[in-house]
Design an enzyme around this catalytic site. Structure first.
Site, PDB file in Angstrom:
ATOM      1  N   GLU A 230       0.898  -1.309   0.117  1.00  0.00           N
ATOM      2  CA  GLU A 230      -0.083   0.001   0.024  1.00  0.00           C
ATOM      3  C   GLU A 230       0.746   1.244   0.088  1.00  0.00           C
ATOM      4  O   GLU A 230       1.797   1.499   0.853  1.00  0.00           O
ATOM      5  CB  GLU A 230      -0.988   0.083   1.293  1.00  0.00           C
ATOM      6  CG  GLU A 230      -2.143   1.236   1.128  1.00  0.00           C
ATOM      7  CD  GLU A 230      -2.783   1.601   2.339  1.00  0.00           C
ATOM      8  OE1 GLU A 230      -2.774   2.928   2.663  1.00  0.00           O
ATOM      9  OE2 GLU A 230      -3.119   0.367   3.227  1.00  0.00           O
ATOM     10  N   CYS A 264      -3.665   7.659   5.029  1.00  0.00           N
ATOM     11  CA  CYS A 264      -3.476   6.930   3.936  1.00  0.00           C
ATOM     12  C   CYS A 264      -4.929   7.453   2.639  1.00  0.00           C
ATOM     13  O   CYS A 264      -4.569   7.446   1.487  1.00  0.00           O
ATOM     14  CB  CYS A 264      -3.582   5.471   3.964  1.00  0.00           C
ATOM     15  SG  CYS A 264      -1.955   4.843   4.942  1.00  0.00           S
TER      16      CYS A 264
END
Length: 462
Positions: A230, A264
């Protein structure tokens, strides 16, 4: 004298913690312990593994009064928000709840005289390289399902949140996990690279920068370890003509500024139908001006420092570049006494008159700044939302669910939100596209990414 890792607190620039780097010989022993422990751990019933992991979460939760101020010192999140145990508990509990079904062999009964099924087998040793921004929840995303699936785990936490790794280690020890099943190590980048090159790790989970992801892929090349990455993000939002403006402003402001924008899936760019543009930008600016920037240990503080001064410097540079190119800032930084160049303390900012020639609308900011652009229709918004090298989440604000689905089908993203943002639902797989990376976390698909399929084709009579 052994090499150490220093944790510099964003609160006052002091060394908050310092730990010796795990010696190479001890790291090798840790890997050997992990390998030795894995077969016995995988042989235990799923229910037993779930119970042990659940006990560790209980132990972690019991430490929260100490963890919350530790987090403030380590990465700057205000204590008023109470830490991460709510999300950590939600994610762990869900993965425990679905474990038996998710890890059940897939049986095929359409051929009499044969027993045929596919059984998910643990991969072996899983290495989790965790980030500092949500240091418990991001680690738990992989640690919990990896252990429940029968893997052993080696955790290397970010230098900015060294104490999180220690807290997790203490929790798993208190839960009574066998030696070698979960281990926390303190490593340099060079040691991490060497370990990944060795082929001793079966699965690597990394959350961090695109450059970091490329380095991980390069180090693991040829080892055939599986990867879950990620990486960067520049998550967009679109406020349609039929949106509830007040709800959109409240949701998007929280998505853009919570955790000092260090999320994020935080909102970094907003596209607003021309009908609502003035109301949305005025609303976002009003919320931004209302934050109290200051020491995160103060209960009155609603916006703490960024994790490092250099992160704040990057956001200041992006903002200054946008202003030089014609953008307009709606928030006066001088109204925030704590805002000071050269420090980690950075005032929130809303920018208008921005375009995609500006870094603030193209490159990840990971800070409390958001650019807002006016659009005429869905097609214009869609083109701008997809005009990015990243794709983690996208948020659509509308009263028309079918319109949101139709737009979502054409968005290049891992998750489509409607009337919310910046949230990770453990029942839904967490994934990204393009330079945001690859892999699957949480949900039943998270278990599949931490196991390998093994087929059984048994003929009952010869």
């Amino acid at each position: 004298m052994s090499e150490t890792i220093k944790l510099i607190s964003p609160v006052d620039g002091s060394v908050y913690a310092e730990r010796p780097v795990t010696a190479d010989a001890e790291l090798n022993r840790a890997v050997a312990r992990s390998r030795t422990a894995q077969a016995d751990w995988a042989a235990r019933p799923i229910a037993e593994r779930c119970a042990a992991v659940g006990a560790a979460i209980d132990a972690l939760e019991a430490m929260n009064d100490e963890i919350v101020p530790e987090l403030a010192w380590q990465m700057g999140r205000p204590v008023r928000y109470g830490g991460e145990m709510g999300g950590t508990r939600e994610r762990a509990d869900y993965m425990i709840k679905i474990a038996e079904e998710a890890l059940e062999p897939r049986r095929h009964t359409d051929r009499p005289g044969f027993t045929r099924y596919v059984k998910p087998e643990p991969l072996g040793i899983v290495m989790v390289i965790a980030p500092w921004n949500y240091p418990f929840m991001t680690a738990i995303n992989t640690v919990v399902p990896a252990l429940i699936a029968g893997n052993t785990v080696i955790l290397k936490h970010a230098a900015q949140t060294l104490l999180v790794g220690e807290r997790l280690d203490a929790a798993f020890k208190k839960a009574g996990l066998p030696e070698g099943v979960f281990q926390n190590v303190v490593l340099t980048h060079g040691q991490t690279e060497t370990l990944l090159k060795s082929g001793a790790i079966d699965h690597i989970n990394f959350t961090g920068s695109v450059a970091g992801g490329r380095a991980i892929e390069k180090a693991a090349a040829g080892t055939f370890a599986s990867l879950a990455l990620e990486l960067g993000g520049k998550d967009p939002a679109y406020v349609r003509a039929d949106a509830d403006v007040d709800a959109a402003v409240a949701g998007l402001a929280d998505g853009a500024f919570f955790n000092s924008g260090q999320c994020c899936c935080g909102i970094e760019r907003v596209y607003v139908h021309e009908k609502h543009f003035d109301a949305v930008v005025e609303g976002l600016a009003e919320v931004a001006r209302s934050y109290v920037l200051g020491n995160p240990l103060d209960e009155a503080t609603t916006l703490g420092p960024m994790a490092q001064a250099r992160f704040a410097a990057w956001v200041r540079e992006q903002t200054d570049e946008a202003l030089r190119k014609g953008a307009k800032a709606l928030v006066d930084p001088s109204a925030f006494a704590a805002n000071a160049p050269g420090t980690a303390y950075l005032a929130p900012q809303v920018l208008v008159d921005v375009d995609h020639q500006m870094s603030v609308m193209r490159e990840e900011s990971f800070g409390p700044v958001v650019g807002v652009m006016k659009v005429r229709n869905d097609e214009e918004a869609l083109a701008l939302m997809n005009d990015s090298p990243y794709g983690l989440t996208a948020s659509i604000w509308t009263t028309d669910e079918q319109a949101a689905i139709a737009l979502g089908d054409r968005l290049e993203t891992g998750t489509v939100f409607m009337n919310r943002c910046d949230y990770l639902d453990p029942a839904l797989v967490w994934t990204g596209v393009k330079e945001t990376g690859k892999g699957a976390a949480l949900s039943e698909l998270g278990y599949l990414s931490l196991t390998r399929p093994k087929s059984y084709h048994l003929r009952l009579k010869t």
